[in-house]
Structures are given as structure tokens and as C-alpha cells.
Design a protein around this motif. Structure first.
Motif, mmCIF file in Angstrom:
data_model
loop_
_atom_site.group_PDB
_atom_site.id
_atom_site.type_symbol
_atom_site.label_atom_id
_atom_site.label_comp_id
_atom_site.label_asym_id
_atom_site.label_seq_id
_atom_site.Cartn_x
_atom_site.Cartn_y
_atom_site.Cartn_z
ATOM 1 N N LYS A 71 46.102 47.861 34.578
ATOM 2 C CA LYS A 71 46.863 47.451 35.764
ATOM 3 C C LYS A 71 46.159 47.897 37.040
ATOM 4 O O LYS A 71 46.162 47.189 38.054
ATOM 5 N N GLU A 74 43.186 45.688 37.686
ATOM 6 C CA GLU A 74 43.672 44.384 38.143
ATOM 7 C C GLU A 74 43.922 44.413 39.654
ATOM 8 O O GLU A 74 43.653 43.441 40.356
ATOM 9 N N LYS A 75 44.409 45.554 40.139
ATOM 10 C CA LYS A 75 44.658 45.693 41.572
ATOM 11 C C LYS A 75 43.368 45.969 42.340
ATOM 12 O O LYS A 75 43.176 45.476 43.460
ATOM 13 N N TYR A 76 42.473 46.758 41.737
ATOM 14 C CA TYR A 76 41.181 47.092 42.356
ATOM 15 C C TYR A 76 40.063 46.643 41.420
ATOM 16 O O TYR A 76 39.539 47.444 40.630
ATOM 17 N N LYS A 341 42.814 56.463 45.049
ATOM 18 C CA LYS A 341 43.528 55.224 44.719
ATOM 19 C C LYS A 341 44.145 55.316 43.325
ATOM 20 O O LYS A 341 45.273 54.881 43.095
ATOM 21 N N PHE A 345 48.092 55.541 42.421
ATOM 22 C CA PHE A 345 48.577 54.434 41.587
ATOM 23 C C PHE A 345 49.416 54.935 40.420
ATOM 24 O O PHE A 345 50.472 54.380 40.121
#
Length: 440
Positions: A71, A74-76, A341, A345
Motif C-alpha cells: 500500500k 502504491e502511494k509512493y 514517509k 504511513f
């Protein structure tokens, strides 16, 4: 003559204008080239592929870690996560060796939260304060857990998950005694009174109102529940009322199974509760999964419920004691922005909602997370309300000598519960022994 002068002036104006235009055009080109260069560099930095090395234990035994990593990427998309998976029994020792040896780890989970202080003193943790401030992270959402990782005005870890004590009870025992089920606002004095009222039977058929497990935590934890004291102290008289209650239940009311029987027979707390021999038992949230599993496997038919841990009348309901798993950034890590990050997260509300669907209690107890836990198959009614605590005190504080102190507490606890020491004698002995360690 005047005509020639006019022509000359016009010619000079034209030349100046031409040079001015060229200079302006050249300057504009330089600015444009500089802007394009900066934008290109920024784009390259943003799109640069980074592999974060994250230390964790027993990652292969669950899908949670891998799911969160997927996940996150997928965001970064430019940041990949590489787990350094270590067996749980070896984790704390191996992590220490890696950090002492200048490892290229970026991020690591801390299995034993009370080792955080020693890591900080060795300079192995990066201060997250600037990131927290920049991203406007409200530490209050961690229910008092985040403050445990603050040293010298810096924050060196954020809580990822937690477990804490709640009250388990057997509904059938309460029904048989025509006693109302425990509320989420029960005091410890009420707990003692209720335990006496629901105790019944004799001998092998006796049903005890409560079970005080043999861990020293199952008496001493309630003494630090308020947050004014910890198990590392220069005076332990604050524990006396809790020992008085525990011994009253064991020796006078006979409403709790006695310590000697539990200890000498090596009885695990789950046995008497699963067998229906106990009406109430303070125990950690981890026990919920055991109960669900045992019922699903047909090993017990207990009709169980949960309530918030009882509290002293001096504090409001919702205070409890537990532990947490923090996540930290390596001070020597090369990818600090990317590491932040990842830390943010896995410790935010969205991650909390996800891991709660997997039967794990996150450090942020949002309504969604509590709802996910309470909706899990096999959970009794009222779980979300019972778990909605206001403050979680660590059973073992982030302090020097905590492991040695806890060992002393365990040894002297046994002598008090066996009756080989009075409460006053035992607490004074704890004070003497702890003082020798702290002042050594």
C-alpha cells in the motif's frame, strides 16, 4: 548641423535599445534555463528510486507487514520497502548489533519498547520533531503513548500498535448470581465486592469471582495506572492498597484462586477462565483472539464479555496499562525523508483502520478501528465501548534499569503473595534492592 545631430542621437538611441533588448532577452533565457534546470533536478529527486531497509521480526508469519508495504509503494511508486526479517527471539539482540555496527537500515520497529532509551543515549535514533511539526501530527491521538518516546525535547519514535489490559468476564457466572455485568466505569473497590458476591460452590465445583494471575504485573500494574508512579521508584508504598485488595480476595473473601495453587501447579490464566471456573479476570487485549479461536475450535463454550479495566476512584474511567510497539528512524540512515514517509504511513489513521481488520489493535483507536475489531467474527457485544480507552500507561516505563527492577519486583511479589513477607516488609525490600541498582 542640427539635422546631423538629430540623426546621431536617433542612431545612439537605436543602438542602446538594441543592446537593451538583447540583454533583456539573454537574461530571460538565463532565468528560464535556471528554472528549467531546478525543475528538472527536483523532478529527478522526486522520481529517484529508493529502497528503504526496514527491520522487523517474524514478518513471514503474517500478511500485515507485506500488505502495508504494498500500500505504501502504491502511494509512493518510487519508494520500495525491503524488510530485514529477524526471528522474534533474536530480534532485540541482532538489531542492537546491526545499529552498533553502522547498519544501513533506514527504519526499524522496536520490539521491547523499554530499550528505546538506551538507543537514544547511543545516538542511534533520529529526532522526528521537525517532521511531526511540519506535517502537523497531533500526538494526542496516540492516547498518551507517544510521550514515552520523547527525550530532551525531541520525539524519537511513534507508536505503531498496542496491547493493554481490559476486564474479561463470564456472563453465565454473573447470570447465575443475578449480578449485573461489569460496566466500563467499575472501580477496583467495586471489583472486590462483586467478586465476593459471584463466588459460589465448594471444592472442585467452586466458581471463583476473580482470577489474579501470578504475574507481578497483575497487582503492581494497577498501582501505576493513574500515571503518577512507575515501577522504577525510590518508594513503593504506593503499591500497598493494591496488595491489600489482592490478599483480601485471596485470604479473607476466598473469591480469588490463591497464588500458591496457581504458582506451584503452573496454571496458565487461560485454563480456569476457559473452563468456566472464574467470573472476572483482568488480562491483556491479546487474549480476545485466543477466546475466539478456542470457541471456533470447539474447545470451550464460554459465554464471555469484556469491559474497560477497573480504576481507582481518584481517576476517571478509561485509564489502563499496557505496552506498545514503536517505530523509529536510524540516525545514520541515508533516506530520511523517505523513511519519515514510511513511519507516518504505518502510524496514521488509515493504517490503523487496516491493521484492526487483521485482529491487531493499532496505537490510534479511531472509531473505525474499534468498529473493525468489534465486528470481527466471534467478538461479543460491547467490545468497541470497552476498548475505547482514554490513556495507556506503559507497564514497563522507558527508563534505565527497568529490566533489573522488574525482576526484583517479580521476586518480592511472590514472597508477598505466598505470605512469606508482609506487604510492608516486601515493599521495603523492593525499595532497598532497587536503590542498590539505581545508585550503583
Amino acid at each position: 548641423m542640427q539635422k546631423r545631430l538629430t540623426v546621431l542621437i536617433l542612431s545612439m538611441i537605436l543602438v542602446v535599445t538594441m543592446f537593451s533588448g538583447c540583454a533583456k532577452e539573454k537574461a530571460t533565457e538565463n532565468v528560464d534555463d535556471s528554472t528549467k534546470s531546478n525543475q528538472t533536478n527536483k523532478t529527478e529527486e522526486t522520481q529517484k528510486d529508493i529502497t528503504l531497509k526496514v527491520a522487523v521480526w517474524d514478518n513471514s508469519s503474517t500478511e500485515i507487514g507485506n500488505d502495508l508495504a504494498a500500500k505504501f509503494t502504491e502511494k509512493y511508486p518510487n519508494i520500495k520497502v525491503e524488510y530485514i526479517d529477524i526471528a522474534s527471539t533474536e530480534y532485540t539482540n541482532k538489531l542492537s548489533i546491526m545499529l552498533n555496527g553502522g547498519s544501513d537500515l533506514d527504519v526499524f520497529y522496536i520490539k521491547d519498547a523499554d530499550t528505546t532509551l538506551s538507543m537514544y543515549k547511543k545516538g542511534q535514533l533520529h529526532d522526528l520533531s521537525s517532521y511531526i511539526e511540519e506535517n502537523k501530527i497531533d500526538l494526542a491521538k496516540y492516547n498518551g503513548l507517544a510521550e514515552n518516546f520523547q527525550f530532551d525535547n525531541g520525539t524519537y519514535g511513534l507508536p505503531y500498535r498496542t496491547d493493554y489490559y481490559i476486564l474479561y468476564y463470564n456472563k453465565d457466572v454473573f447470570d447465575a448470581a443475578s449480578e449485573p455485568y461489569p460496566s466500563n466505569d467499575m472501580t477496583w473497590d467495586q471489583y472486590v465486592e462483586v467478586a465476593a458476591r459471584i463466588t459460589s460452590g465448594e471444592g472442585a465445583n467452586k466458581v471463583f469471582g476473580a482470577l489474579t494471575h501470578t504475574w507481578n504485573a497483575c497487582v503492581q500494574n494497577w498501582a501505576v495506572q493513574e500515571g503518577k508512579n512507575t515501577i522504577v521508584s525510590d518508594d513503593y508504598t504506593f503499591m500497598k492498597p493494591y496488595y491489600e485488595r489482592a490478599l483480601k480476595m485471596q485470604n479473607e473473601d476466598k473469591s480469588a484462586m490463591d497464588y500458591a495453587t496457581l504458582k506451584t501447579s503452573n496454571i496458565h490464566y487461560s485454563g480456569p477462565f476457559l473452563n468456566g471456573q472464574v467470573g472476572m479476570m483482568p488480562m491483556g487485549t491479546w487474549f480476545m483472539n485466543t477466546l475466539i479461536l478456542k470457541k471456533a475450535q470447539g474447545e470451550t463454550d464460554i459465554n464471555w464479555g469484556v469491559a474497560t479495566l477497573p480504576h481507582d476512584s481518584s481517576i476517571e474511567a478509561g485509564y489502563t496499562v499496557g505496552a506498545t510497539t514503536p517505530i523509529a528512524m536510524n540516525a545514520d540512515g541515508k533516506n530520511k525523508d523517505a523513511a519519515w514517509k514510511f513511519i507516518e504511513f504505518v502510524t496514521n489513521e488509515q493504517a490503523a483502520a487496516y491493521i484492526s481488520t487483521q485482529g491487531v489493535l493499532p496505537s490510534i483507536l479511531t472509531d473505525e478501528a474499534l468498529g473493525n475489531v468489534s465486528n470481527a467474527e466471534g467478538m461479543p457485544e460491547g467490545v468497541a465501548e470497552a476498548l475505547a480507552v482514554k490513556n495507556i500507561e506503559l507497564d514497563r516505563p522507558i527508563a534505565a534499569h527497568v529490566l533489573e527492577v522488574n525482576k526484583i519486583l517479580g521476586e518480592e511479589h511472590g514472597l508477598i503473595m505466598f505470605g512469606e513477607s508482609t506487604i510492608d516488609e516486601g515493599l521495603e525490600k523492593i525499595k532497598e534492592r532497587v536503590s542498590e541498582i539505581i545508585n550503583d
